[in-house]
Design a protein around this motif. Structure first.
Motif, PDB file in Angstrom:
ATOM      1  N   PRO A 142      11.555   8.993   4.793  1.00  0.00           N
ATOM      2  CA  PRO A 142      12.349   8.555   3.643  1.00  0.00           C
ATOM      3  C   PRO A 142      11.451   8.341   2.425  1.00  0.00           C
ATOM      4  O   PRO A 142      10.263   8.047   2.583  1.00  0.00           O
ATOM      5  N   GLU A 143      12.037   8.503   1.252  1.00  0.00           N
ATOM      6  CA  GLU A 143      11.256   8.192   0.059  1.00  0.00           C
ATOM      7  C   GLU A 143      11.148   6.687  -0.068  1.00  0.00           C
ATOM      8  O   GLU A 143      12.109   5.957   0.120  1.00  0.00           O
ATOM      9  N   LEU A 144       9.973   6.254  -0.398  1.00  0.00           N
ATOM     10  CA  LEU A 144       9.756   4.811  -0.497  1.00  0.00           C
ATOM     11  C   LEU A 144      10.153   4.320  -1.873  1.00  0.00           C
ATOM     12  O   LEU A 144       9.996   5.021  -2.862  1.00  0.00           O
ATOM     13  N   PRO A 145      10.697   3.118  -1.939  1.00  0.00           N
ATOM     14  CA  PRO A 145      11.051   2.553  -3.244  1.00  0.00           C
ATOM     15  C   PRO A 145       9.788   2.192  -4.051  1.00  0.00           C
ATOM     16  O   PRO A 145       8.691   2.104  -3.494  1.00  0.00           O
ATOM     17  N   ALA A 146       9.985   1.970  -5.361  1.00  0.00           N
ATOM     18  CA  ALA A 146       8.846   1.694  -6.244  1.00  0.00           C
ATOM     19  C   ALA A 146       8.155   0.386  -5.889  1.00  0.00           C
ATOM     20  O   ALA A 146       6.952   0.248  -6.052  1.00  0.00           O
ATOM     21  N   ALA A 184       8.438  -7.838  -2.620  1.00  0.00           N
ATOM     22  CA  ALA A 184       8.043  -8.043  -4.007  1.00  0.00           C
ATOM     23  C   ALA A 184       9.281  -8.151  -4.893  1.00  0.00           C
ATOM     24  O   ALA A 184       9.383  -9.009  -5.772  1.00  0.00           O
ATOM     25  N   TRP A 185      10.263  -7.245  -4.611  1.00  0.00           N
ATOM     26  CA  TRP A 185      11.506  -7.258  -5.379  1.00  0.00           C
ATOM     27  C   TRP A 185      12.216  -8.602  -5.249  1.00  0.00           C
ATOM     28  O   TRP A 185      12.682  -9.193  -6.196  1.00  0.00           O
ATOM     29  N   TRP A 186      12.235  -9.106  -4.028  1.00  0.00           N
ATOM     30  CA  TRP A 186      12.923 -10.359  -3.717  1.00  0.00           C
ATOM     31  C   TRP A 186      12.269 -11.525  -4.436  1.00  0.00           C
ATOM     32  O   TRP A 186      12.930 -12.363  -5.036  1.00  0.00           O
ATOM     33  N   LYS A 187      10.936 -11.521  -4.402  1.00  0.00           N
ATOM     34  CA  LYS A 187      10.178 -12.609  -5.029  1.00  0.00           C
ATOM     35  C   LYS A 187      10.508 -12.658  -6.519  1.00  0.00           C
ATOM     36  O   LYS A 187      10.824 -13.700  -7.071  1.00  0.00           O
ATOM     37  N   GLN A 188      10.507 -11.463  -7.138  1.00  0.00           N
ATOM     38  CA  GLN A 188      10.750 -11.374  -8.570  1.00  0.00           C
ATOM     39  C   GLN A 188      12.173 -11.806  -8.904  1.00  0.00           C
ATOM     40  O   GLN A 188      12.401 -12.606  -9.803  1.00  0.00           O
ATOM     41  N   HIS A 189      13.151 -11.287  -8.161  1.00  0.00           N
ATOM     42  CA  HIS A 189      14.537 -11.575  -8.489  1.00  0.00           C
ATOM     43  C   HIS A 189      14.926 -12.997  -8.146  1.00  0.00           C
ATOM     44  O   HIS A 189      15.776 -13.576  -8.805  1.00  0.00           O
ATOM     45  N   ARG A 190      14.255 -13.558  -7.156  1.00  0.00           N
ATOM     46  CA  ARG A 190      14.579 -14.931  -6.802  1.00  0.00           C
ATOM     47  C   ARG A 190      14.111 -15.870  -7.919  1.00  0.00           C
ATOM     48  O   ARG A 190      14.727 -16.875  -8.193  1.00  0.00           O
ATOM     49  N   THR A 191      12.983 -15.532  -8.541  1.00  0.00           N
ATOM     50  CA  THR A 191      12.453 -16.417  -9.571  1.00  0.00           C
ATOM     51  C   THR A 191      13.182 -16.240 -10.894  1.00  0.00           C
ATOM     52  O   THR A 191      13.247 -17.163 -11.683  1.00  0.00           O
ATOM     53  N   THR A 192      13.750 -15.057 -11.140  1.00  0.00           N
ATOM     54  CA  THR A 192      14.413 -14.872 -12.432  1.00  0.00           C
ATOM     55  C   THR A 192      15.878 -15.244 -12.389  1.00  0.00           C
ATOM     56  O   THR A 192      16.532 -15.335 -13.403  1.00  0.00           O
ATOM     57  N   ARG A 193      16.457 -15.448 -11.189  1.00  0.00           N
ATOM     58  CA  ARG A 193      17.872 -15.809 -11.100  1.00  0.00           C
ATOM     59  C   ARG A 193      18.019 -17.305 -10.908  1.00  0.00           C
ATOM     60  O   ARG A 193      17.170 -17.964 -10.323  1.00  0.00           O
ATOM     61  N   GLN A 194      19.162 -17.797 -11.359  1.00  0.00           N
ATOM     62  CA  GLN A 194      19.481 -19.198 -11.121  1.00  0.00           C
ATOM     63  C   GLN A 194      19.864 -19.352  -9.661  1.00  0.00           C
ATOM     64  O   GLN A 194      20.859 -18.800  -9.219  1.00  0.00           O
ATOM     65  N   ALA A 244       0.841  -1.201   0.000  1.00  0.00           N
ATOM     66  CA  ALA A 244       0.000   0.000   0.000  1.00  0.00           C
ATOM     67  C   ALA A 244       0.874   1.248   0.000  1.00  0.00           C
ATOM     68  O   ALA A 244       0.631   2.210  -0.728  1.00  0.00           O
ATOM     69  N   ALA A 245       1.930   1.207   0.763  1.00  0.00           N
ATOM     70  CA  ALA A 245       2.817   2.375   0.862  1.00  0.00           C
ATOM     71  C   ALA A 245       3.490   2.648  -0.485  1.00  0.00           C
ATOM     72  O   ALA A 245       3.576   3.788  -0.943  1.00  0.00           O
ATOM     73  N   SER A 246       3.956   1.594  -1.160  1.00  0.00           N
ATOM     74  CA  SER A 246       4.629   1.773  -2.439  1.00  0.00           C
ATOM     75  C   SER A 246       3.668   2.320  -3.488  1.00  0.00           C
ATOM     76  O   SER A 246       4.012   3.188  -4.279  1.00  0.00           O
ATOM     77  N   ALA A 247       2.486   1.789  -3.489  1.00  0.00           N
ATOM     78  CA  ALA A 247       1.514   2.176  -4.506  1.00  0.00           C
ATOM     79  C   ALA A 247       1.136   3.647  -4.396  1.00  0.00           C
ATOM     80  O   ALA A 247       0.823   4.291  -5.387  1.00  0.00           O
ATOM     81  N   THR A 248       1.203   4.188  -3.217  1.00  0.00           N
ATOM     82  CA  THR A 248       0.726   5.559  -3.026  1.00  0.00           C
ATOM     83  C   THR A 248       1.873   6.539  -2.821  1.00  0.00           C
ATOM     84  O   THR A 248       1.679   7.676  -2.413  1.00  0.00           O
ATOM     85  N   ARG A 249       3.115   6.149  -3.110  1.00  0.00           N
ATOM     86  CA  ARG A 249       4.246   6.953  -2.662  1.00  0.00           C
ATOM     87  C   ARG A 249       4.321   8.331  -3.313  1.00  0.00           C
ATOM     88  O   ARG A 249       4.889   9.249  -2.760  1.00  0.00           O
ATOM     89  N   ALA A 250       3.731   8.467  -4.502  1.00  0.00           N
ATOM     90  CA  ALA A 250       3.785   9.771  -5.166  1.00  0.00           C
ATOM     91  C   ALA A 250       3.093  10.856  -4.348  1.00  0.00           C
ATOM     92  O   ALA A 250       3.443  12.038  -4.449  1.00  0.00           O
ATOM     93  N   VAL A 251       2.151  10.464  -3.547  1.00  0.00           N
ATOM     94  CA  VAL A 251       1.410  11.480  -2.793  1.00  0.00           C
ATOM     95  C   VAL A 251       1.834  11.553  -1.334  1.00  0.00           C
ATOM     96  O   VAL A 251       1.217  12.238  -0.525  1.00  0.00           O
ATOM     97  N   HIS A 252       2.940  10.883  -0.986  1.00  0.00           N
ATOM     98  CA  HIS A 252       3.379  10.925   0.422  1.00  0.00           C
ATOM     99  C   HIS A 252       3.937  12.299   0.782  1.00  0.00           C
ATOM    100  O   HIS A 252       4.716  12.873   0.025  1.00  0.00           O
TER     101      HIS A 252
END
Lengths: 260, 480
Positions: free
Chosen positions: B457-461, B466-476, B430-438
């Motif tokens: 702090p500025e929140l990452p995209a 989520a980042w971990w899930k994606q990178h874990r699945t795309t890496r060997q 929720a925080a990432s999705a709305t970060r433009a208006v923080h």
């Protein structure tokens, strides 16, 4: 209740349940100069067994006369330094190096050459007057010619001292590792103000018996009952942008003569 | 002169918010602290037994504090036997009264002072001024602070927040008001500025009848006091006056003469990064024909016994005021010393002042939070004070006080979130999705209070999960 009693009572109340802390262990070096370090026991010349590590539940009690819980040797105990010649040369070289590193001007000479050297140093500084402490060896200032000598007997006032260009003294001892001279107001050194108010101090160190390697070797040879001045280079300040500047209130020029 | 005090200063976050935006202050501090921290590392690196010296220093202090009453009584006995007079002051007001009455007894209306943290702490200069006595600071940095009607911002270098140009301007504008004016055409070269101070103060030294100092160490065994310094102003104040008054915290006592072999190695290298400071004066009572005829020692409690009663906090009394912790502290480097609201800034101030003064004022209650707990202060402390441990301990005390409900709630909330991974993941998405208006700060109490002192702090995209899930699945991935 007096404040004295109140403070003491507060201390005792604060410590009522405090446990006894770990015993003091003095297993640091007695010197850092190669060869001048006596491995353990911190008293040069003392015959001391090895064997204390931090945390070991053994009080330091191996130094004769030392207290068990603090490992300390009473003040004023005279302990002879135990240098062998090669090490002593290294210690004197280190003293010269560290003195120079903190902007003292270091000179070496023999007793016979000393009067001429002192005359030259006064002349180079442009000194027209020199304060002379009681007990400065006769003859040291025999070749200073026109330079007016002001013996501190009777004592010079602070304002009189302020008008004198230089002062020549001996010292009690010198510490090589820190580049330090220690004066104890003894013969040839004079009272503390004498080496403070004039802008130029020439200090003569007898290398044969006045140079020690380190602080642990210096302290047992000093008498705390005497007023002591420790001098490590000319006065300095780092108060402006932490940039070291030599020369504020004490003598701005320090000449050290290592007498061979 | 010395009109300003720390009284009523705002809490650390308020003061720091202003000071961190002061570009010149930050540049001065960055330059100075980085210079000294590198030098310190080299000076300490010369001694291969530094860890052993540090441990010995810590244990000597702990032993002394455990038997503080015994050593103070021994000290009193030895100082008295050597011709000195010992006074005991339960608090700042009493210490100030004692000093003022001692000065009055001499008939003098001015004193010269050696730089001393204890007299800063008790506000002695202001107390003497109220009694008609001018106290002249003679340390160069203290002189800069006093002439500039300013406050010290560093334990060792009180004018660290001033650069050479500012110092020249202060000297030109103010020296003439108090004595010999600055020389014509004074430049901003440090050597010229030091010369101006030498000329200005020499007249005061030569006529001074009363000197006031602190002390770095007091030796119970011998009754000896020790003052380490660089400029020679200390020697002037300790040697030339007829009367010397030293105000020293009770924790400055050491049992034995021999203990100096440890502390005179630890202090200069930690403090000014030197093998030895240029001048050290040691005196025991009075000596006929050499130095002051009258010597008074004022032993100061002023909150130290309360600190001694705290089993975690008492380690702070080991402090030898070297200021190494200030020079490595990322918070001090950015906020500056004034933000701490006391003469003891930086990490050591954040653990010392809340104990000496209590945590009832806003500034003292905020000090334990003025730290990122990075631990650099502990690493450089020559007597191994675990400053992060004490900070956390004091935070607990502050949080237990009435009025800190929001912070407790925030911590509780965080604890709950980390115990509930699904809720945490949802909150992150929720925080990432709305970060433009923080916003940069939070608008509503009690959350506003938290962001008064912290930009969000500025929140990452994408959340890390989520980042971990994606990178874990795309890496060997290596086989488990």
């Amino acid at each position: 209740m007096s404040s004295r009693d109140a403070v003491l009572a507060r201390i005792r109340a604060a410590l009522a349940d405090a446990p006894e802390p770990d015993p003091v262990v003095r297993d640091y070096r007695t010197a850092h100069v190669p060869g001048a370090d006596v491995p353990v026991g911190h008293v040069p010349g003392a015959d001391v067994p090895v064997g204390h590590v931090p945390g070991a539940d053994v009080p330091v009690g191996h130094v004769p006369g030392a207290d068990a819980s603090t490992g300390h040797v009473p003040a004023g105990r005279h302990v002879p330094a135990a240098h062998v010649p090669d090490e002593h040369v290294a210690v004197i070289d280190l003293l010269a190096e560290n003195l120079a590193d903190y902007r003292a001007h270091v000179h070496r000479c023999t007793e016979a050459a000393l009067p001429a050297l002192l005359a030259r140093l006064l002349a180079e500084h442009g000194s027209r007057s020199v304060a002379v402490p009681p007990g400065l060896p006769h003859g040291w200032l025999a070749e200073t010619g026109e330079v007016r000598q002001h013996p501190d007997e009777p004592p010079l006032t602070a304002r009189e001292l302020d008008g004198i260009d230089s002062v020549v003294t001996t010292c009690r001892l010198a510490v090589a590792e820190t580049g330090t001279l220690v004066l104890d107001a003894g013969p040839g050194q004079g009272r503390r103000a004498l080496t403070l108010v004039p802008d130029h101090h020439i200090c003569v160190v007898r290398t044969a018996d006045q140079v020690v390697a380190s602080l642990p070797q210096a302290l047992p040879r000093l008498d705390p009952a005497r007023p002591l001045t420790w001098i490590s280079g000319p006065s300095a300040t780092s108060d402006i942008e932490l940039d070291r500047v030599e020369g504020v209130h004490g003598p701005r020029t320090l000449d050290v003569v290592l007498l061979e | 002169m010395s009109g300003r005090t720390y009284l009523g200063m705002p809490a650390f976050p308020v003061e720091a918010k202003a000071s961190t935006k002061d570009e010149r202050l930050r540049a001065n501090l960055r330059h100075a602290t980085h210079t000294i921290r590198d030098k310190r590392a080299r000076a300490v690196g010369e001694l291969d037994d530094w860890a052993l010296l540090r441990e010995a220093g810590k244990r000597i202090k702990d032993h002394t504090l455990r038997h503080l009453d015994t050593y103070l009584l021994q000290l009193e006995d030895r100082v008295t036997a050597a011709g000195g007079t010992v006074h005991w002051a339960a608090d700042a007001a009493e210490a100030n009264r004692i000093v003022a009455s001692l000065v009055h007894a001499t008939g003098e209306t001015e004193v010269v002072k050696v730089k001393s943290m204890a007299t800063q702490e008790i506000g002695l200069n202001e107390a003497l001024a109220a009694e008609g006595v001018n106290a002249y600071e003679t340390d160069l940095a203290e002189l800069i602070v006093q002439l500039g009607d300013d406050l010290p911002s560093h334990i060792l270098v009180p004018a660290i927040h001033r650069n050479r140009g500012e110092i020249r301007d202060i000297f030109r504008a103010q020296m003439g008001r108090w004595g010999r004016p600055a020389p014509e055409g004074l430049t901003d070269r440090p050597a010229d500025l030091a010369e101006a101070a030498r000329l200005h103060l020499r007249e005061k030294f030569l006529r001074a009848k009363v000197g006031v100092s602190g002390a770095n160490f007091m030796i119970a065994e011998t009754g000896t006091l020790v003052v380490v310094e660089s400029e020679g102003n200390g020697r002037m104040c300790l040697t030339l006056p007829e009367t010397l008054i030293s105000v020293v915290g009770i924790e400055k006592v050491l049992p034995s003469w021999q203990d100096l072999e440890v502390f005179l190695q630890l202090l200069p290298r930690s403090s000014t990064a030197e093998r030895m400071n240029p001048y050290t004066t040691m005196w025991t009572g009075t000596t006929a024909g050499d130095g002051p005829r009258d010597f008074h020692l004022v032993l100061l409690d002023n909150g130290r016994t309360a600190t001694l009663a705290d089993e975690v906090g008492r380690q702070v009394l080991r402090c030898i005021r070297c200021s190494a912790c200030l020079n490595v502290c990322p918070v001090y480097e950015r906020a500056g010393g004034h933000a701490y609201g006391s003469p003891y800034p930086g990490p050591i101030g954040a653990v010392l002042m809340p104990q000496l003064r209590g945590t009832t004022s806003e500034v003292d209650a905020s000090l334990p939070f003025a730290s990122s707990l990075c631990g650099a202060c502990y690493d450089v402390c020559p007597v191994a004070i675990d400053i992060p441990e004490v900070l956390v301990h004091l935070r607990e005390q502050v949080a237990a006080q009435p009025g800190h409900g929001a912070e407790r709630a925030a911590m509780k909330a965080a604890a709950w979130l980390f115990d509930h991974p699904a809720a945490l993941a949802a909150a992150e998405r929720a925080a990432s999705a709305t970060r433009a208006v923080h916003p940069r700060t939070l608008p509503l109490r009690p959350a506003k209070a938290w962001t008064d002192s912290r930009d969000l702090p500025e929140l990452p995209a994408a959340p890390f999960r989520a980042w971990w899930k994606q990178h874990r699945t795309t890496r060997q991935e290596p086989a488990e």
